[in-house]
Design a protein around this motif. Structure first.
Motif, PDB file in Angstrom:
ATOM      1  N   UNK A 188      -9.361  -6.413   2.681  1.00 29.77           N
ATOM      2  CA  UNK A 188      -8.524  -7.825   2.732  1.00 29.77           C
ATOM      3  C   UNK A 188      -7.058  -7.349   2.058  1.00 29.77           C
ATOM      4  N   UNK A 189      -7.054  -6.516   1.124  1.00 30.89           N
ATOM      5  CA  UNK A 189      -5.963  -6.038   0.085  1.00 30.89           C
ATOM      6  C   UNK A 189      -4.837  -5.517   1.189  1.00 30.89           C
ATOM      7  N   UNK A 190      -5.279  -4.274   2.049  1.00 32.36           N
ATOM      8  CA  UNK A 190      -4.446  -3.892   2.902  1.00 32.36           C
ATOM      9  C   UNK A 190      -3.611  -4.824   4.002  1.00 32.36           C
ATOM     10  N   UNK A 191      -4.755  -5.632   4.392  1.00 32.46           N
ATOM     11  CA  UNK A 191      -4.253  -6.612   5.358  1.00 32.46           C
ATOM     12  C   UNK A 191      -3.081  -7.621   4.925  1.00 32.46           C
ATOM     13  N   UNK A 192      -3.105  -7.805   3.272  1.00 33.65           N
ATOM     14  CA  UNK A 192      -1.884  -8.594   2.779  1.00 33.65           C
ATOM     15  C   UNK A 192      -0.554  -8.102   2.830  1.00 33.65           C
ATOM     16  N   UNK A 193      -0.581  -6.811   2.923  1.00 30.45           N
ATOM     17  CA  UNK A 193       0.536  -6.000   3.238  1.00 30.45           C
ATOM     18  C   UNK A 193       1.374  -6.811   4.410  1.00 30.45           C
ATOM     19  N   UNK A 194       0.775  -6.699   5.297  1.00 27.13           N
ATOM     20  CA  UNK A 194       1.061  -7.269   6.594  1.00 27.13           C
ATOM     21  C   UNK A 194       1.301  -8.599   6.643  1.00 27.13           C
ATOM     22  N   UNK A 195       0.232  -9.371   6.206  1.00 21.37           N
ATOM     23  CA  UNK A 195       0.471 -10.937   6.291  1.00 21.37           C
ATOM     24  C   UNK A 195       1.057 -11.615   5.110  1.00 21.37           C
ATOM     25  N   UNK A 196       0.975 -11.097   4.213  1.00 22.80           N
ATOM     26  CA  UNK A 196       1.914 -11.976   3.067  1.00 22.80           C
ATOM     27  C   UNK A 196       3.149 -11.217   2.686  1.00 22.80           C
ATOM     28  N   UNK A 197       3.168 -10.004   2.317  1.00 24.37           N
ATOM     29  CA  UNK A 197       4.475  -9.367   1.863  1.00 24.37           C
ATOM     30  C   UNK A 197       5.531  -9.257   2.908  1.00 24.37           C
ATOM     31  N   UNK A 198       5.072  -9.079   4.248  1.00 23.91           N
ATOM     32  CA  UNK A 198       6.220  -9.018   5.382  1.00 23.91           C
ATOM     33  C   UNK A 198       6.251 -10.217   6.146  1.00 23.91           C
ATOM     34  N   UNK A 199       5.443 -11.301   6.018  1.00 18.20           N
ATOM     35  CA  UNK A 199       5.508 -12.643   6.954  1.00 18.20           C
ATOM     36  C   UNK A 199       5.342 -13.750   5.829  1.00 18.20           C
TER      37      UNK A 199
END
Length: 257
Positions: free
Chosen positions: A77-88
């Motif tokens: 889920x840590x890697x998913x948060x790059x796309x979900x949170x940091x980018x969007x």
């Protein structure tokens, strides 16, 4: 009321005028900019913190975690948060809070000045209301939206951390390692640059609607509603264009380690 296309052109013209003013003679307004920035920080830091933690925990945290947990690797889920949170999510929530809290106040303040004929009086006295009233506000909102994105990023990831570690029993160290293994400088500067432009859009749109308000107090209310809706729509369009270009120029951002 002017047509939507004419209003869009006038907003663009106002934005260009503000930018040129700021670049040609960057003196005489920084005290007001500082005061506006402090006020924005006071008004927005708590709603920003609560909103980003809640969204980070709820949408990408719980929903993304449910999917990733099916494969038995909730730490990813840590890697998913790059796309979900940091980018969007973080930039989007940041812009929504700034527009809803600061943008509405800007429109209401300028609209009230317009219907009280304060702006007309300034023009009669030879004082440029754009430089005096609009320029400091736009600069302050632009700078603070970019800076507040860093706050949104931190608390958005904290929301995801809570979901991963306390709901799905992921390893805290593995979540953090997964996040930083996939985080790139492009992700961070792209997020900050994008939200800085969001701030410019919010400042110009809300200033324009307040500056052109008419029809008494009810007209100011309509201007506030229109400013928020137009700001949201313009932000969504710019976000789509910016993110598409950023990902197209950096294909390595599509790869997760």
């Amino acid at each position: 009321m002017a047509s939507p296309f004419r209003q869009a052109g006038e907003m663009t013209q106002l934005g260009g005028r503000v930018v040129m003013m700021a670049l040609r003679r960057p003196v005489g307004y920084w005290g007001e900019v500082r005061d506006q920035m402090v006020q924005i920080l006071k008004l927005c830091w708590l709603p920003m913190m609560v909103a980003t933690i809640a969204f980070g925990f709820g949408a990408p945290g719980l929903q993304g975690g449910n999917i990733i947990n099916l494969f038995g690797v909730p730490e990813r889920l840590g890697s998913f948060f790059i796309m979900a949170s940091v980018r969007e999510f973080a930039p989007w929530i940041n812009a929504m809070v700034i527009a809803g809290v600061v943008g509405t106040a800007m429109t209401a303040d300028l609209g009230a000045r317009r219907i009280r004929e304060e702006i007309d009086a300034m023009e009669v006295l030879g004082v440029d209301p754009v430089r005096t009233l609009i320029l400091p506000r736009v600069i302050a909102v632009t700078i603070m939206t970019g800076l507040m994105d860093l706050v949104a990023l931190v608390f958005g990831v904290i929301g995801g951390f809570i979901a991963a570690v306390f709901v799905f029993d992921a390893s805290a160290a593995a979540f953090v390692n997964s996040f930083f293994d996939n985080a790139t400088t492009t992700d961070i500067w792209g997020s900050v640059v994008k939200t800085t432009v969001f701030g410019l859009i919010i400042g110009v749109v809300c200033s324009y609607k307040g500056f052109r308000a008419e029809g008494g107090p009810s007209g100011v209310g309509r201007a506030v509603n229109q400013a928020v809706v137009i700001s949201f729509a313009a932000i969504w369009v710019f976000n789509w264009v910016f993110t598409t270009i950023l990902l197209g120029l950096n294909p390595d951002m599509h790869v997760y380690k």
